[in-house]
Write a protein that holds these residues in place. Sequence first.
Motif, PDB file in Angstrom:
ATOM      1  N   SER A  29     -23.940  42.646 -26.013  1.00  0.00           N
ATOM      2  CA  SER A  29     -23.532  41.236 -26.163  1.00  0.00           C
ATOM      3  C   SER A  29     -22.307  41.169 -27.072  1.00  0.00           C
ATOM      4  O   SER A  29     -21.927  42.152 -27.684  1.00  0.00           O
ATOM      5  CB  SER A  29     -24.634  40.420 -26.843  1.00  0.00           C
ATOM      6  OG  SER A  29     -25.811  40.456 -26.134  1.00  0.00           O
TER       7      SER A  29
ATOM      8  N   GLY B  71     -26.389  40.636 -29.885  1.00  0.00           N
ATOM      9  CA  GLY B  71     -25.366  40.331 -30.889  1.00  0.00           C
ATOM     10  C   GLY B  71     -25.732  40.782 -32.299  1.00  0.00           C
ATOM     11  O   GLY B  71     -24.894  41.303 -33.035  1.00  0.00           O
TER      12      GLY B  71
ATOM     13  N   GLU C 117     -27.362  33.650 -23.616  1.00  0.00           N
ATOM     14  CA  GLU C 117     -28.360  34.707 -23.815  1.00  0.00           C
ATOM     15  C   GLU C 117     -28.572  35.523 -22.543  1.00  0.00           C
ATOM     16  O   GLU C 117     -29.608  36.153 -22.358  1.00  0.00           O
ATOM     17  CB  GLU C 117     -29.704  34.130 -24.301  1.00  0.00           C
ATOM     18  CG  GLU C 117     -29.608  33.304 -25.573  1.00  0.00           C
ATOM     19  CD  GLU C 117     -29.041  34.060 -26.752  1.00  0.00           C
ATOM     20  OE1 GLU C 117     -29.296  35.282 -26.846  1.00  0.00           O
ATOM     21  OE2 GLU C 117     -28.310  33.442 -27.553  1.00  0.00           O
TER      22      GLU C 117
HETATM   23 MG    MG Z   1     -27.193  37.140 -28.154  1.00  0.00          MG
END
Ligand code: MG
Length: 428
Positions: A39, A10, A203
């Motif tokens: 992500s 991310g 995650e």
């Molecule tokens: Mg992440």
Amino acid sequence: MEIKVFKFGGASVRDAEQIKNVGKIMSGEGSNKITLIVSAMGKTTNALEKVVSSYINQDEEVRSILESIKRDHFAIAAELFEDPSDVLALINDLFVEIEWILDDEVHDGYDYLYDQIVSIGELVSSHILNSYFNSIGVKSTWLDIRDILITDEAYREAKVNWDITAEKVKAVIPSILEENDVVVTQGFIGSTQENNTTTLGREGSDYSAGILSYCLDAHSMHIWKDVPGVLSADPAQFNNVTHIERLSYKEAVEMTYYGAKVIHPKTIKPLQNKSIPMYVRPFNDPLSSGTLIADDTGISYPPVIVIEPNQCLLHISTNDFSFVAEYHLSMLFDLLAKHRIKVNMMRNTAISFTISINHDDRKIKSLLEGLSSEFKVIIDNNLELITIRHYTLDVLKSMKKGKVILLEERLKDTVRMVVRDVPLMTRK
Ligand code: MG
Ligand code: ASP
């Protein structure tokens, strides 16, 4: 065909500038064949989690939370493309799927709804990235990973069906890469055989990359992160951390098992089974070597510290003060498994059994309900679990300073302790 698997988290796609940086890295790969897993952008998953809980609680703010997520994505697309209209239409269609859910009454379970809503984050980020690559001349194609990564129906924590997934991955990805250099697809998400979207756990994108690497017999796997590589402790929490240049698969599995956040714990095993080398690399310094995770070559390690915050200790004893023995333990572990509660540490004494678990109100409440008929439970909150691998006495001493130790375990090269802060009394 030699295929590398890349994973961008991310942080590496959190804004237009970072996405351009990813574009540079990909341009630099020339005609290497790459499967890229991405992500959701920045903190999108957290924001989408808020959409889910507000929807379930029927909070009015649910629409405004979603609007702000949309706005952020539209703004980034507008900054990346001269003519963003195609991309905007694509991502708008994805957000509309969430709006349809919100228009309806809540009649599905939390975990199912969570996966249908939160998965949009990865679908959107992968579309933006793929379109951006094409705009800068990287030959890339978008792939819906839900067509190839097949799981069971354990929403929010889906288990991979390895046989079907391997078959589909091999049938789909190499043939796309005959014509293209890059396949852009989503981390974290998958699909049941009935085409319902699932997620692999928070995650989980690292794990997605591990799954694809395994199924593709990848040349290597590369996780691009906002750190120089694997470090001996979290630099946000410690000074003078050491950069570890090489780790064995076993050491990496141990570190992540104990809670090191650098890689998702399930990622390493599939790579180890096929001896696929894995690199943790800094996305803002693509030429640096990062950390290589590979077979053991007799490496020696510095002390490594992992901190798990938000622990609580449950001291469990029987209502009639009988010993906590096999019969009780099997009942207890059935409940833990049923509520998917991970035991981080445990100890059995004559009349009580103590476990350290992550603080999660919802899960603890249902566990206590299940236990109440047979057991008495005392809870200690606001604790930390400290794990030190390859410890030295100095490091141990410094970690214990200012702490009360509630539970401790010492193995050959690992010390673990559940602690609480005590204000250090100083003499006036
Ligand atoms: Mg992440
Ligand atoms: N976007 C998901 C999360 O934040 C998956 C990932 O980033 O690996 O948990």
